[in-house]
Design a protein around this motif. Structure first.
Motif, PDB file in Angstrom:
ATOM      1  N   ARG A 195       0.830  -1.215   0.000  1.00 43.20           N
ATOM      2  CA  ARG A 195       0.000   0.000   0.000  1.00 43.20           C
ATOM      3  C   ARG A 195       0.860   1.259   0.000  1.00 43.20           C
ATOM      4  O   ARG A 195       0.538   2.249  -0.663  1.00 43.20           O
ATOM      5  CB  ARG A 195      -0.939  -0.008   1.200  1.00 43.20           C
ATOM      6  CG  ARG A 195      -2.077  -1.020   1.095  1.00 43.20           C
ATOM      7  CD  ARG A 195      -3.125  -0.761   2.179  1.00 43.20           C
ATOM      8  NE  ARG A 195      -2.572  -0.955   3.510  1.00 43.20           N
ATOM      9  CZ  ARG A 195      -2.593  -2.116   4.162  1.00 43.20           C
ATOM     10  NH1 ARG A 195      -3.143  -3.180   3.591  1.00 43.20           N
ATOM     11  NH2 ARG A 195      -2.089  -2.215   5.375  1.00 43.20           N
ATOM     12  N   ALA A 196       1.962   1.240   0.744  1.00 40.02           N
ATOM     13  CA  ALA A 196       2.833   2.413   0.805  1.00 40.02           C
ATOM     14  C   ALA A 196       3.454   2.715  -0.554  1.00 40.02           C
ATOM     15  O   ALA A 196       3.522   3.875  -0.981  1.00 40.02           O
ATOM     16  CB  ALA A 196       3.929   2.205   1.855  1.00 40.02           C
ATOM     17  N   GLU A 198       2.255   1.706  -3.497  1.00 41.69           N
ATOM     18  CA  GLU A 198       1.177   2.098  -4.404  1.00 41.69           C
ATOM     19  C   GLU A 198       0.868   3.582  -4.273  1.00 41.69           C
ATOM     20  O   GLU A 198       0.689   4.290  -5.270  1.00 41.69           O
ATOM     21  CB  GLU A 198      -0.074   1.272  -4.108  1.00 41.69           C
ATOM     22  CG  GLU A 198      -0.001  -0.161  -4.617  1.00 41.69           C
ATOM     23  CD  GLU A 198      -1.226  -0.964  -4.228  1.00 41.69           C
ATOM     24  OE1 GLU A 198      -2.078  -0.429  -3.456  1.00 41.69           O
ATOM     25  OE2 GLU A 198      -1.355  -2.121  -4.674  1.00 41.69           O
ATOM     26  N   ARG A 199       0.824   4.080  -3.032  1.00 39.85           N
ATOM     27  CA  ARG A 199       0.561   5.510  -2.826  1.00 39.85           C
ATOM     28  C   ARG A 199       1.680   6.362  -3.400  1.00 39.85           C
ATOM     29  O   ARG A 199       1.435   7.432  -3.959  1.00 39.85           O
ATOM     30  CB  ARG A 199       0.386   5.803  -1.331  1.00 39.85           C
ATOM     31  CG  ARG A 199      -0.917   5.301  -0.742  1.00 39.85           C
ATOM     32  CD  ARG A 199      -1.167   5.917   0.624  1.00 39.85           C
ATOM     33  NE  ARG A 199      -0.124   5.562   1.567  1.00 39.85           N
ATOM     34  CZ  ARG A 199      -0.177   4.499   2.357  1.00 39.85           C
ATOM     35  NH1 ARG A 199      -1.230   3.692   2.315  1.00 39.85           N
ATOM     36  NH2 ARG A 199       0.799   4.238   3.202  1.00 39.85           N
ATOM     37  N   SER A 200       2.921   5.890  -3.265  1.00 41.53           N
ATOM     38  CA  SER A 200       4.063   6.665  -3.757  1.00 41.53           C
ATOM     39  C   SER A 200       4.002   6.868  -5.262  1.00 41.53           C
ATOM     40  O   SER A 200       4.455   7.900  -5.777  1.00 41.53           O
ATOM     41  CB  SER A 200       5.378   5.964  -3.375  1.00 41.53           C
ATOM     42  OG  SER A 200       5.520   5.892  -1.970  1.00 41.53           O
ATOM     43  N   ALA A 202       0.927   6.334  -7.118  1.00 43.45           N
ATOM     44  CA  ALA A 202      -0.407   6.790  -7.523  1.00 43.45           C
ATOM     45  C   ALA A 202      -0.605   8.278  -7.297  1.00 43.45           C
ATOM     46  O   ALA A 202      -1.241   8.954  -8.120  1.00 43.45           O
ATOM     47  CB  ALA A 202      -1.477   5.997  -6.770  1.00 43.45           C
ATOM     48  N   MET A 203      -0.066   8.823  -6.206  1.00 44.29           N
ATOM     49  CA  MET A 203      -0.313  10.232  -5.888  1.00 44.29           C
ATOM     50  C   MET A 203       0.231  11.180  -6.957  1.00 44.29           C
ATOM     51  O   MET A 203      -0.477  12.094  -7.396  1.00 44.29           O
ATOM     52  CB  MET A 203       0.252  10.566  -4.501  1.00 44.29           C
ATOM     53  CG  MET A 203      -0.526   9.907  -3.366  1.00 44.29           C
ATOM     54  SD  MET A 203       0.170  10.270  -1.733  1.00 44.29           S
ATOM     55  CE  MET A 203      -0.053  12.046  -1.656  1.00 44.29           C
ATOM     56  N   ARG A 206      -2.020  10.894 -10.035  1.00 46.67           N
ATOM     57  CA  ARG A 206      -3.317  11.530  -9.812  1.00 46.67           C
ATOM     58  C   ARG A 206      -3.182  13.050  -9.840  1.00 46.67           C
ATOM     59  O   ARG A 206      -4.055  13.752 -10.375  1.00 46.67           O
ATOM     60  CB  ARG A 206      -3.891  11.070  -8.473  1.00 46.67           C
ATOM     61  CG  ARG A 206      -5.349  11.469  -8.248  1.00 46.67           C
ATOM     62  CD  ARG A 206      -5.872  10.916  -6.939  1.00 46.67           C
ATOM     63  NE  ARG A 206      -5.805   9.459  -6.903  1.00 46.67           N
ATOM     64  CZ  ARG A 206      -5.035   8.789  -6.065  1.00 46.67           C
ATOM     65  NH1 ARG A 206      -4.255   9.428  -5.211  1.00 46.67           N
ATOM     66  NH2 ARG A 206      -5.027   7.472  -6.084  1.00 46.67           N
TER      67      ARG A 206
END
Length: 242
Positions: A195-196, A198-200, A202-203, A206
Motif C-alpha cells: 500500500r505504501a 502504491e501511494r508513492s 499513484a499520488m 493523480r
C-alpha cells in the motif's frame, strides 16, 4: 439607316463582379484552411508539451523511492518465552527467559530497476515489482527481559546459571525471528508495504491528472522481466487517440 449589321454592346460588369467574388471566396477558403492547420499544429504542440506522460512521472517516482534506500512500512513486537535445563552429577536446574523484541519489515528500494516498473497503456495500469521483503531485527528490549530459575546446588557451586541464561538469550532471539516469519505477520507486512509503494506512485499520477491503477507485487510472486512500454503516443496513453 439599316441597323441589322450592327452588334449591340455587351455589358461585362456582371461577369467581372462574379469572377471577383469567386476569387474572393477561394482566398477566404484558403485562409480558413490555413487557420485550421495552424490551430491543429498549436494543439498538437501543446499536447506534446503539456500532456502528462505516465512513464515520465513513474520514472520520477522510482528515483524518489531509490533515494529513500530502505522502506519500513510495518513493525511488530513479539515476546519469546524459552526454558533451558541442565543436569550434572545427579543435580538439575532450569532457567526461563521472557524476552520481548521489535522486528521491522523492510524493502531495499535501492534494488529497484526501471524494468521492475511496467506501464500498460491499454488498461492504464502501472505494475511495480518489489524485491523480496526483509526482516530487520530482532531489536531486543533489554530492560524488559525477565529471567527465572529453580536454583539448586548447580547454580550455587557452578556457572550453570550463566550458561543457561546465555543459551536462553540465543534461543530467545531465534524464537522471535520464528514468530516474525509466521504467515500472518508476513502477510500484514507485505500488504502494508504494498500500500505504501502504491501511494508513492499513484499520488503523482493523480496530481498530474492521469487516470491510472497502480499494482504492486513482489519478485517472488511474479517474474521481474517487465519492461517500460513507450510505444504508445501521449494521446493513446491518456485514451484520447482517434
Amino acid at each position: 439607316m439599316d441597323d441589322r449589321g450592327v452588334t449591340p454592346p455587351v455589358d461585362t460588369r456582371s461577369g467581372g463582379f462574379g469572377l471577383f467574388m469567386a476569387k474572393a471566396a477561394g482566398v477566404l477558403v484558403l485562409l480558413v484552411l490555413a487557420g485550421l492547420i495552424a490551430a491543429w499544429g498549436v494543439q498538437r504542440y501543446v499536447a506534446d508539451r503539456l500532456t502528462p506522460d505516465p512513464t515520465t512521472i513513474a520514472r520520477a517516482s522510482l528515483e524518489g523511492l531509490r533515494e529513500q534506500n530502505r522502506l519500513s512500512a510495518f513493525a511488530a513486537r513479539y515476546v519469546a518465552v524459552v526454558t533451558s535445563r541442565q543436569s550434572q552429577l545427579g543435580f538439575s536446574t532450569e532457567r526461563t527467559l521472557i524476552m520481548p523484541g521489535m522486528v521491522r519489515y523492510e524493502v531495499d528500494l535501492g534494488k529497484l530497476r526501471q524494468q521492475d516498473v511496467r506501464w500498460d497503456a491499454g488498461d492504464h495500469v502501472l505494475t511495480v515489482t518489489l524485491p523480496p521483503l526483509e526482516i530487520d531485527g530482532p531489536q531486543v528490549d533489554m530492560a524488559a527481559i525477565r529471567e527465572y530459575g529453580s536454583g539448586g546446588v548447580l547454580t550455587t557451586f557452578t556457572d550453570a546459571e550463566q550458561r543457561l541464561d546465555a543459551a536462553n538469550r540465543t534461543a530467545g532471539q531465534v524464537e522471535l525471528m520464528r514468530q516474525a516469519r509466521g504467515p500472518a505477520p508476513m502477510k500484514l507486512a507485505r500488504d502494508a508495504t504494498r500500500r505504501a509503494v502504491e501511494r508513492s506512485f499513484a499520488m503523482p499520477l493523480r496530481a498530474a491528472g492521469v487516470d491510472a491503477t497502480v499494482k504492486v507485487r513482489y519478485a517472488d510472486e511474479a517474474g521481474d522481466d517487465e519492461r517500460w512500454d513507450t510505444t504508445r503516443t501521449v494521446q493513446e496513453v491518456l485514451g484520447n487517440g482517434g
